[in-house]
Design an enzyme around this catalytic site. Structure first.
Site, short mmCIF file in Angstrom:
data_model
loop_
_atom_site.label_atom_id
_atom_site.label_comp_id
_atom_site.label_asym_id
_atom_site.label_seq_id
_atom_site.Cartn_x
_atom_site.Cartn_y
_atom_site.Cartn_z
N ASN A 191 -40.57 28.36 -3.76
CA ASN A 191 -39.69 29.52 -3.66
C ASN A 191 -38.80 29.39 -2.44
OD1 ASN A 191 -41.47 30.71 -1.44
ND2 ASN A 191 -42.88 30.71 -3.17
N GLY A 200 -43.70 33.57 -10.02
CA GLY A 200 -44.17 32.97 -11.27
C GLY A 200 -43.19 32.97 -12.42
N HIS A 251 -40.64 27.28 0.46
CA HIS A 251 -42.02 26.83 0.30
C HIS A 251 -42.12 26.02 -0.99
CE1 HIS A 251 -46.28 26.52 0.05
NE2 HIS A 251 -46.42 27.41 -0.91
N HIS A 310 -44.80 22.91 -3.20
CA HIS A 310 -46.01 22.08 -3.23
C HIS A 310 -45.58 20.64 -3.49
CE1 HIS A 310 -49.32 25.32 -3.94
NE2 HIS A 310 -48.34 25.81 -3.21
N ASP A 335 -33.85 11.82 12.35
CA ASP A 335 -32.56 12.47 12.09
C ASP A 335 -32.71 13.97 11.90
OD1 ASP A 335 -30.80 10.31 12.22
OD2 ASP A 335 -31.07 9.78 10.11
N HIS A 386 -52.86 23.29 2.04
CA HIS A 386 -51.95 24.08 1.22
C HIS A 386 -50.68 23.26 0.89
CE1 HIS A 386 -49.98 28.31 0.59
NE2 HIS A 386 -49.62 27.44 -0.32
N TYR A 434 -22.38 12.54 13.56
CA TYR A 434 -22.65 12.25 12.16
C TYR A 434 -22.02 13.36 11.31
CZ TYR A 434 -25.15 11.39 7.79
OH TYR A 434 -25.46 11.13 6.48
#
Lengths: 241, 241, 241, 241
Positions: free
Chosen positions: B33, B50, B99, B101, B124, B175, B233
């Site tokens: 998310n 979800g 966030h 996984h 970097d 997690h 850069y």
């Protein structure tokens, strides 16, 4: 007029070669850059710095001279331009240079190890291991870092007595790979092979921790199948000097 | 009217940033998310919980205040909303939180190890290792778990004296990763880099179990090539405070 | 008439679930199959054996009864049908079953090891480790092999006192994973999670050979965030019995 | 006329089989080639050497006889043609041959190890381990290298008393895999399985360094589920001699 035309074509070629990096899954985000050189004019065409690949146009390519001065283009050239310049100045038979952070080659670079020649896939393109440079020292990092990156590539090839087109790629300790070739598109092909042999070499060691590099006969056979006057792979042979 | 317009734009930006997670292969199913904050109004826009990415619309984004009350939206906000809120409350210069996984960063989180800085790709974006938090204790897990996840991020950065924008990501023990940035889209870019350096760091250790993190000169050089007043850069520099 | 309609819908659902295996990169060639059951009629709809996914139609789905007799369909049902049947007969609350040879889950099966719960991604779907069955003995392999595969799944869950919906997947020693759920589509989701946690668990051990499974408080927290009467993930909660 | 028609169809089949290598992610750049044979005419159709897959046409396929003479076609045939010829001359029941440098199978070849049969995915297609040949000696590398590659495949199968269709693939030490089958398309399927089992076998060993190959009962069960007169997988059985 003809002169401008040549650069327009080179811009298109360099642009396409940059997109080919994406097509071959060698880049994440804006990492990676390809340049090409017009040897007659002594001008280099290179990707602009930090521009997203899906918004980039051929006309965004930047033209610089061999001292790094911007000759044409509205954007800032790749921050790695001084590295490209050193390679073009030293190696007169290369026409294209590629830098990526491709995942497996970069992992070998971070591990500070040469990539050994464990098979014919490697031997077809690289005549011997892909060398890893020494680490730059504090002074080399602080001042003219990108130029010094070029110089350490040259130092490594020189110390190991490697002809630049027989091993058309290298990995910079703690950084990532550079590859080169007779043209921008050939430099990209060499970068593709470099990533693939880096991947397979890691897995080879995982499967057999005692494995040793292939014997010189097999290295010779495969390299000269594809390169030099007796080459018989492909529809035409690639000449080596 | 203008106020509503700002939130509409933020909803679009947060929506797009969530889809970018999918584009960059950082999510499986509905995991992951992104949120963004309107600092003037003190309102956060976040992905609903979800909901499938291919059915999600910009108008599904949920608006919550800094106490977690739903201000606008028909759907329940991401269950990780309290974690996002803690970060926004503590770090006033961040505009977006992510966030995921993502596979390699989560593997490091599950291994409960910091991700060392083994190369310039890491340097970097992250000024030093990406820290792994301590494990939450039983009490922190049972009550206000998501809020405590935010607090343990803050505790980790504080204890290690890390400025939030110089290391714009972390991994939560057992997690997975959180990343952040000046905007939702920059937070996504940082999450992309986090996954990539997590992947290469694992392979680096596989190739050389004795490898040590890069020296501080190289870390400085690469970080300040991209950040701060001397950055060179990209087409413009990213200011750091 | 209504009865036929129900089976037509189930055929479409099972067909779609089979294609979802491909979409989620869980299958190579024709490996893998999904079934669904109509509990009222006691009829199972399952993928035909060895048919290419890109030529398969919803009408190719085969209908069998709980004794394995073909009730409808011109093609031979999946050779794994007897395994599916045993699971449906034993576990009355499952509505879909999936079998794949997905790469990481199969590697754990070939290694004959349970997949430990190393993080919240695992804990969200599986309440504890994903068990690996014992190897079948010679007699079980020679006669009614596929039925015995179903029986050894049941034996494993029974011996370990596992409720089927709290650990909706298993790996068969030297073979590969089965997953299940309240419906064919939920069974597919569980197969996706199983592959992902198998991948991350392998990498977690690679990064930390001393790592231990997560504590029960974290397992409880994440599992019950998504399941049961106190669930608060997603737009509605999944009830567990 | 009918004779020419047969070759036109074989050209199309071989062309499609070559493209299927790309579709199944078995090739990088121009690596890899598929051939097919017309047994009545004693003519082989094979991919041209070093031609890009996205520019290749069915009419580019080259026809050679069993002595390697070009019978039809404007392009040079694959440099591996002499290897294909040796296999067709020795094994009269094979109709297609594939060579790739697919990543995992090549890594096993480079590690100079047989691929053990660790599970039913392997057993379904390969009746026992996939053998790795011995290394060629200097003389075999220098003269008639590609022909000797074919001869060492034959030597390996002969020494180990392997029927060619029961183990339809092999890996060449320091080089990569060859696979074959009753037709070009079946040879490609076997090359796909070879890569997949190579991948899973490596991961299996990573997960359990003590793992041993599956017992012969399970090998028999799975192989004969798919092959021979008692086969019951798929919509028709594949006969083995």
């Amino acid at each position: 007029m003809g002169g401008i035309k040549v650069l327009e074509n080179l811009k298109k070629e360099v642009f396409k070669a940059n997109l080919d990096l994406v097509k071959h899954n060698l880049v994440v985000l804006t990492w990676g850059n390809v340049s090409g050189i017009d040897r007659e004019k002594g001008l280099i065409v290179i990707k602009p710095s930090g521009v997203s690949y899906d918004k980039m146009k051929a006309s965004d390519m930047v033209v610089v001279d061999l001292e790094g001065n911007i000759v044409e283009g509205d954007l800032r050239p790749s921050s790695d331009t001084p590295t490209h310049i050193e390679l073009y100045k030293k190696y007169l038979d290369i026409g294209g240079v590629v830098h990526t952070h491709s995942s497996f080659a970069t992992s070998w670079a971070q591990a500070k190890r040469d990539i050994p020649s464990y098979g014919t896939t490697h031997a077809d393109t690289f005549y011997g291991p892909v060398p890893c440079t020494r680490s730059l020292n504090s002074e080399e990092i602080k001042n003219e870092y990108e130029k010094n990156t070029g110089l350490v590539i040259i130092e490594t090839l020189t110390d190991r007595k490697i002809e630049e087109l027989s091993v058309p790629g290298i990995i910079i300790a703690s950084h990532g790979p550079f590859a080169w070739g007779e043209s921008p598109s050939k430099a990209v092909l060499n970068a593709v092979v470099l990533e693939e042999v880096a991947k397979m070499a890691m897995r080879t060691e995982n499967l057999n921790s005692e494995i040793t590099p292939i014997p010189s006969e097999l290295q010779d056979k495969h390299y000269f199948r594809k390169h030099g006057t007796n080459a018989y792979y492909g529809q035409d042979s690639i000449k080596i000097k």
